[in-house]
Design a protein around this motif. Structure first.
Motif, PDB file in Angstrom:
ATOM      1  N   LEU A  86      24.000 -21.245 -48.281  1.00  0.00           N
ATOM      2  CA  LEU A  86      24.780 -20.313 -47.982  1.00  0.00           C
ATOM      3  C   LEU A  86      25.585 -19.682 -49.115  1.00  0.00           C
ATOM      4  O   LEU A  86      25.482 -18.371 -49.148  1.00  0.00           O
ATOM      5  N   GLY A 101      23.282 -11.714 -52.528  1.00  0.00           N
ATOM      6  CA  GLY A 101      23.816 -10.329 -52.240  1.00  0.00           C
ATOM      7  C   GLY A 101      24.911  -9.624 -53.085  1.00  0.00           C
ATOM      8  O   GLY A 101      24.453  -8.376 -53.223  1.00  0.00           O
ATOM      9  N   THR A 128      35.716 -13.911 -44.893  1.00  0.00           N
ATOM     10  CA  THR A 128      35.102 -14.526 -43.633  1.00  0.00           C
ATOM     11  C   THR A 128      36.226 -14.881 -42.733  1.00  0.00           C
ATOM     12  O   THR A 128      35.968 -15.221 -41.393  1.00  0.00           O
ATOM     13  N   ILE A 176      18.116  -9.749 -47.648  1.00  0.00           N
ATOM     14  CA  ILE A 176      18.105 -10.941 -48.630  1.00  0.00           C
ATOM     15  C   ILE A 176      16.679 -11.581 -48.728  1.00  0.00           C
ATOM     16  O   ILE A 176      16.490 -11.870 -49.986  1.00  0.00           O
ATOM     17  N   LEU A 216      29.987 -14.856 -39.263  1.00  0.00           N
ATOM     18  CA  LEU A 216      29.159 -15.704 -40.059  1.00  0.00           C
ATOM     19  C   LEU A 216      29.701 -16.981 -40.444  1.00  0.00           C
ATOM     20  O   LEU A 216      29.117 -18.140 -40.222  1.00  0.00           O
ATOM     21  N   PHE A 276      26.218  -8.650 -42.777  1.00  0.00           N
ATOM     22  CA  PHE A 276      27.391  -8.819 -43.508  1.00  0.00           C
ATOM     23  C   PHE A 276      27.376  -8.169 -44.709  1.00  0.00           C
ATOM     24  O   PHE A 276      28.403  -7.199 -45.018  1.00  0.00           O
ATOM     25  N   LEU A 321      20.298 -17.557 -40.535  1.00  0.00           N
ATOM     26  CA  LEU A 321      21.407 -17.148 -41.585  1.00  0.00           C
ATOM     27  C   LEU A 321      20.994 -15.917 -42.369  1.00  0.00           C
ATOM     28  O   LEU A 321      21.949 -15.172 -42.477  1.00  0.00           O
ATOM     29  N   PHE A 326      23.058 -17.408 -51.074  1.00  0.00           N
ATOM     30  CA  PHE A 326      22.815 -15.829 -50.390  1.00  0.00           C
ATOM     31  C   PHE A 326      24.052 -15.089 -50.592  1.00  0.00           C
ATOM     32  O   PHE A 326      23.587 -13.849 -50.949  1.00  0.00           O
ATOM     33  N   PHE A 327      25.286 -15.675 -50.732  1.00  0.00           N
ATOM     34  CA  PHE A 327      26.324 -14.856 -51.215  1.00  0.00           C
ATOM     35  C   PHE A 327      26.063 -14.441 -52.600  1.00  0.00           C
ATOM     36  O   PHE A 327      26.148 -13.002 -52.822  1.00  0.00           O
ATOM     37  N   MET A 347      23.593 -12.774 -42.879  1.00  0.00           N
ATOM     38  CA  MET A 347      23.889 -12.153 -44.310  1.00  0.00           C
ATOM     39  C   MET A 347      23.689 -10.922 -44.521  1.00  0.00           C
ATOM     40  O   MET A 347      24.518 -10.008 -45.113  1.00  0.00           O
ATOM     41  N   ASP A 348      22.622 -10.461 -44.001  1.00  0.00           N
ATOM     42  CA  ASP A 348      22.104  -8.847 -44.206  1.00  0.00           C
ATOM     43  C   ASP A 348      23.168  -8.112 -43.235  1.00  0.00           C
ATOM     44  O   ASP A 348      23.622  -7.040 -44.155  1.00  0.00           O
TER      45      ASP A 348
END
Length: 263
Positions: free
Chosen positions: A214, A221, A27, A135, A36, A122, A115, A217-218, A119-120
């Motif tokens: 958050l 992914g 990041t 996601i 992000l 990323f 968000l 989501f990581f 994230m998508d």
């Protein structure tokens, strides 16, 4: 003693939270990752400012207004015609706090919508052989979880959402069905009355919850990444040993399920 800069404190707390996330350094060095990070910093700053706006300005102003009205009535030559209770005088104060929850929920809704898009972006930058599933879609496909419905899985989002709906659809009365277990004690003939201290605490908890979403989501992914063919070749050597990747995937799977399980 020099007063601590609130912006510095906010930023440092965010960095501390982000540093707990796997591959946090991305990041800082990756353009998309930095985008992000900046988005989350901006959103948390907005929540923090929003909470302070209500607690430090709107709420005191509503209290001051109630005191002024009370004083006017006391010294009015027509005071014998007024039969206003202390509770009625404080209605503007409680209405201000209720409206605070409405605004807070709308901010959370915006966060949940925006968000996943970032994230998508990323994760698409990682080598997914063009097989990356967004996601939200992957969460539904792999875990049978609809993100928009998870507000009921977390006490803080359930609470904020329910108060918001009561204000919007029931004029502030605690009548929106189903009534959460933690609000069963409320008198249905009286509008919801919460103190500013509770509102402040709830906003802080909502910010913490946003960080949890958050992080989840990581995890989602990376879990999807690990399930891609050949993903183990990109891992550190110690994780490429036979069985290690399966243990890692199992751990991620159970953690994601635990996060979104109903409280």
């Amino acid at each position: 003693m020099k007063k601590e800069n609130s912006i510095d404190k906010l930023f440092e707390n965010l960095v501390e939270q982000f540093s707990k996330i796997r591959n946090f350094e991305l990041t800082q060095t990756d353009p998309l990752g930095n985008k992000l990070f900046n988005f989350v910093v901006k959103l948390v700053s907005e929540f923090d400012s929003y909470q302070k706006l209500f607690v430090q300005y709107y709420v005191p102003a509503s209290k001051k207004s109630a005191i002024a009205v009370k004083k006017e009535i006391k010294h009015s030559k027509y005071k014998k015609y007024f039969h206003i209770t202390e509770e009625e005088l404080n209605e503007n104060y409680y209405e201000t706090i209720r409206l605070g929850y409405v605004g807070a929920y709308h901010k959370y809704e915006s966060y949940i919508k925006r968000l996943p898009i970032l994230m998508d972006e990323f994760f698409k930058e990682l080598d997914f052989d063009n097989n990356f599933i967004p996601i939200k879609d992957y969460l539904k496909k792999e875990f049978d979880i609809e993100l928009r419905k998870t507000i009921y899985n977390f006490p803080i989002t359930y609470k904020v959402n329910w108060i918001c709906n009561c204000v919007k659809h029931k004029d502030g009365y605690p009548l929106k069905e189903p009534i959460p277990p933690f609000f069963k004690h409320l008198n249905s003939s009286k509008k919801i009355q919460l103190e500013s201290k509770e509102f402040k605490s709830d906003m802080e908890e909502l910010i913490t919850h946003n960080n949890l979403i958050l992080q989840s989501f990581f995890l989602i992914g990376f879990y999807q990444y690990l399930n891609q063919e050949g993903a183990n070749k990109e891992l550190k050597p110690e994780y490429q040993e036979e069985g290690k990747i399966e243990v890692l995937k199992s751990h991620l799977n159970s953690t994601i399920k635990m996060i979104f399980s109903e409280a």
